[in-house]
Scaffold this motif. Structure first.
Motif, PDB file in Angstrom:
ATOM      1  N   CYS A 233       7.153 -11.957  -0.187  1.00  0.00           N
ATOM      2  CA  CYS A 233       7.337 -11.005  -1.215  1.00  0.00           C
ATOM      3  C   CYS A 233       8.543  -9.691  -0.567  1.00  0.00           C
ATOM      4  O   CYS A 233       8.000  -8.932   0.406  1.00  0.00           O
ATOM      5  CB  CYS A 233       6.511 -10.102  -1.258  1.00  0.00           C
ATOM      6  SG  CYS A 233       6.505  -8.513  -2.153  1.00  0.00           S
ATOM      7  N   VAL A 260      -1.012  -5.519  -4.308  1.00  0.00           N
ATOM      8  CA  VAL A 260      -0.476  -7.488  -4.674  1.00  0.00           C
ATOM      9  C   VAL A 260       1.156  -7.119  -5.287  1.00  0.00           C
ATOM     10  O   VAL A 260       1.587  -7.938  -5.021  1.00  0.00           O
ATOM     11  CB  VAL A 260      -1.072  -7.138  -6.115  1.00  0.00           C
ATOM     12  CG1 VAL A 260      -2.748  -6.687  -6.316  1.00  0.00           C
ATOM     13  CG2 VAL A 260       0.038  -4.976  -7.444  1.00  0.00           C
ATOM     14  N   ASN A 261       1.273  -5.833  -4.345  1.00  0.00           N
ATOM     15  CA  ASN A 261       2.761  -5.863  -4.599  1.00  0.00           C
ATOM     16  C   ASN A 261       3.562  -5.894  -3.654  1.00  0.00           C
ATOM     17  O   ASN A 261       5.202  -6.028  -3.530  1.00  0.00           O
ATOM     18  CB  ASN A 261       3.214  -3.875  -4.980  1.00  0.00           C
ATOM     19  CG  ASN A 261       3.237  -3.087  -4.184  1.00  0.00           C
ATOM     20  OD1 ASN A 261       1.846  -2.253  -4.458  1.00  0.00           O
ATOM     21  ND2 ASN A 261       3.379  -2.237  -3.526  1.00  0.00           N
ATOM     22  N   ARG A 264       2.655 -10.509  -4.234  1.00  0.00           N
ATOM     23  CA  ARG A 264       2.891 -10.733  -4.747  1.00  0.00           C
ATOM     24  C   ARG A 264       5.103 -11.385  -4.880  1.00  0.00           C
ATOM     25  O   ARG A 264       5.589 -10.340  -4.115  1.00  0.00           O
ATOM     26  CB  ARG A 264       3.521 -10.814  -6.161  1.00  0.00           C
ATOM     27  CG  ARG A 264       1.657 -10.383  -7.402  1.00  0.00           C
ATOM     28  CD  ARG A 264       2.121  -9.280  -8.359  1.00  0.00           C
ATOM     29  NE  ARG A 264       3.125  -9.758  -9.616  1.00  0.00           N
ATOM     30  CZ  ARG A 264       2.188 -10.596 -10.372  1.00  0.00           C
ATOM     31  NH1 ARG A 264       0.828 -10.635 -10.968  1.00  0.00           N
ATOM     32  NH2 ARG A 264       2.975 -11.143 -11.352  1.00  0.00           N
ATOM     33  N   THR A 273      -2.940 -10.721 -10.136  1.00  0.00           N
ATOM     34  CA  THR A 273      -3.040 -11.146  -9.168  1.00  0.00           C
ATOM     35  C   THR A 273      -3.738 -12.704  -8.783  1.00  0.00           C
ATOM     36  O   THR A 273      -5.264 -12.085  -8.293  1.00  0.00           O
ATOM     37  CB  THR A 273      -1.805 -10.508  -8.591  1.00  0.00           C
ATOM     38  OG1 THR A 273      -1.702  -9.596  -8.985  1.00  0.00           O
ATOM     39  CG2 THR A 273      -1.667 -11.459  -7.037  1.00  0.00           C
ATOM     40  N   VAL A 277      -2.596 -17.010  -5.090  1.00  0.00           N
ATOM     41  CA  VAL A 277      -1.692 -16.378  -4.375  1.00  0.00           C
ATOM     42  C   VAL A 277      -1.196 -15.623  -3.204  1.00  0.00           C
ATOM     43  O   VAL A 277      -1.020 -15.662  -2.402  1.00  0.00           O
ATOM     44  CB  VAL A 277      -0.940 -15.096  -6.070  1.00  0.00           C
ATOM     45  CG1 VAL A 277       0.000 -14.146  -5.085  1.00  0.00           C
ATOM     46  CG2 VAL A 277      -0.320 -15.765  -6.899  1.00  0.00           C
ATOM     47  N   HIS A 281      -0.207 -16.362   0.527  1.00  0.00           N
ATOM     48  CA  HIS A 281       0.922 -15.822   0.727  1.00  0.00           C
ATOM     49  C   HIS A 281      -0.638 -16.186   2.899  1.00  0.00           C
ATOM     50  O   HIS A 281       0.694 -15.954   3.490  1.00  0.00           O
ATOM     51  CB  HIS A 281       0.499 -13.704   0.684  1.00  0.00           C
ATOM     52  CG  HIS A 281       1.912 -13.631   1.262  1.00  0.00           C
ATOM     53  ND1 HIS A 281       2.274 -12.951   0.366  1.00  0.00           N
ATOM     54  CD2 HIS A 281       2.178 -13.022   2.768  1.00  0.00           C
ATOM     55  CE1 HIS A 281       3.537 -12.064   0.913  1.00  0.00           C
ATOM     56  NE2 HIS A 281       3.204 -12.093   2.651  1.00  0.00           N
TER      57      HIS A 281
END
Length: 361
Positions: A233, A260-261, A264, A273, A277, A281
């Motif tokens: 990300c 989450v930002n 993702r 999310t 996912v 990560h």
């Protein structure tokens, strides 16, 4: 399958407790607001964490978000007045101590590895005092000594704004973390003083040049209490592979941020999310650093986190998702608990004695 005790690398719960703010939550009572209180920590097998104190402007700026054709940019936050920051930090330290007194043994302020394991033995929540952003520290660093005496054992040099010691990254996606100058001369003195005292230095929110200044100066393992991988990300808040490798090579730790930002690949602020996912990560971080150097740094009460986790009570769902993805029980104990204790033991001057943990320590 055994329950896994969890030590969390970062939360902002102190800013939301009634002992600090009149419209806050009673940390000792279960709430549906925010992410963290003592009952929800117990439900989620969270046995301790780094609890952040931090200063903020009296009035937060509005209309500082710009949506671009690729992502977003947030106006770089203004520097804070150090004296006002110090007043806020004093109030937050006092509020934490009031909460601990009210908790009557259910919460302990810990300063050594042995303190953490002793808290576990009596089912008390182990609180490590962390400060996010050094705005309140004076240039002669005397206030740092005062905070150390109050129990401070972890310091983030910056939040995402400039201060006398360095430059935080502005929030932006997609963007490089190389956003400005490195540490100031005062920042370099602060790093050396933290090393001398045994205060862990947190490079979360620090820009890339500042990171490399810390890497060149510090004699302790490099640590990011709450960050993710830029290759997954490309947020300014996330760490490049080169930075991850540098942390690995010092036997440091990255606390996986659940914001989450930053998790993702698309950088969207969307709590829908999936745990898959998040786990992918984590797998990327492990592939770059090894399982001994990746832990949890949730950012509870400071971020939007995945809906499937929801709050601290949902942490076992993350552990179960990692288990389904093939992480062993030993891996899970390292991620959830042991890796934080190891890096504390390598950093804190009073933290190097051996201690019981979930597994080998």
């Amino acid at each position: 399958m055994e329950k896994v005790d969890i030590f969390d690398g970062h939360n902002d719960a102190i800013l939301s407790i009634t002992d600090y703010t009149a419209d806050g939550r009673d940390f000792l009572v279960r709430s549906e607001r925010g992410h963290l209180d003592l009952p929800r920590a117990r439900e989620g097998k969270m046995v301790g964490g780094l609890f952040a104190i931090s200063a903020h402007p009296d009035i937060e700026p509005k209309d500082d978000l710009t949506i671009t054709h690729k992502g977003y940019e947030v106006r770089y936050a203004d520097a804070l007045d150090p004296e006002q920051a110090r007043l806020q930090i004093d109030r937050q330290v006092s509020a934490l101590k009031t909460l601990i007194e009210r908790a009557k043994g259910q919460i302990r302020l810990v300063c050594r590895v042995d303190d953490i394991t002793a808290a576990l033995d009596v089912s008390a929540l182990a609180v490590v005092l962390h400060m996010e952003g050094a705005e309140a520290i004076d240039l002669d660093l005397s206030y740092l000594d005062t905070l150390y005496d109050h129990g401070l054992r972890s310091l983030g040099l910056v939040w995402s704004r400039p201060n006398a010691f360095g430059y935080g990254v502005p929030f932006a996606y997609p963007w490089s973390p190389d956003t400005g100058p490195g540490l100031t001369d005062a920042g370099k003195r602060l790093v050396k003083r933290c090393n001398a005292l045994g205060i862990m230095i947190d490079i979360s929110h620090l820009n890339e040049r500042g990171f490399w200044d810390v890497a060149a100066l510090s004699t302790a393992p490099l640590v990011a209490t709450h960050a993710c991988a830029h290759a997954v990300c490309p947020s300014t808040r996330n760490l490049t592979d080169r930075q991850l490798h540098a942390i690995r090579d010092t036997d440091g730790v990255v606390g996986m941020n659940l914001s989450v930002n930053d998790v993702r690949a698309d950088g969207n602020l969307d709590d829908d999310t999936s745990l898959e996912v998040v786990v992918r990560h984590i797998e990327y971080l492990v592939s770059r650093m090894g399982i001994d150097r990746v832990a949890l740094g949730s950012d509870f009460d400071g971020a939007v986190i995945p809906r499937e986790i929801k709050d601290a009570s949902g942490l076992p769902r993350l552990i179960d998702a990692m288990r389904r993805a093939g992480f062993s029980e030993t891996d899970l104990r390292k991620f959830a608990f042991d890796n934080w204790l190891r890096v504390f033991g390598l950093t804190w001057k009073e933290g190097k004695s051996s201690a019981r943990s979930n597994g080998a320590y």
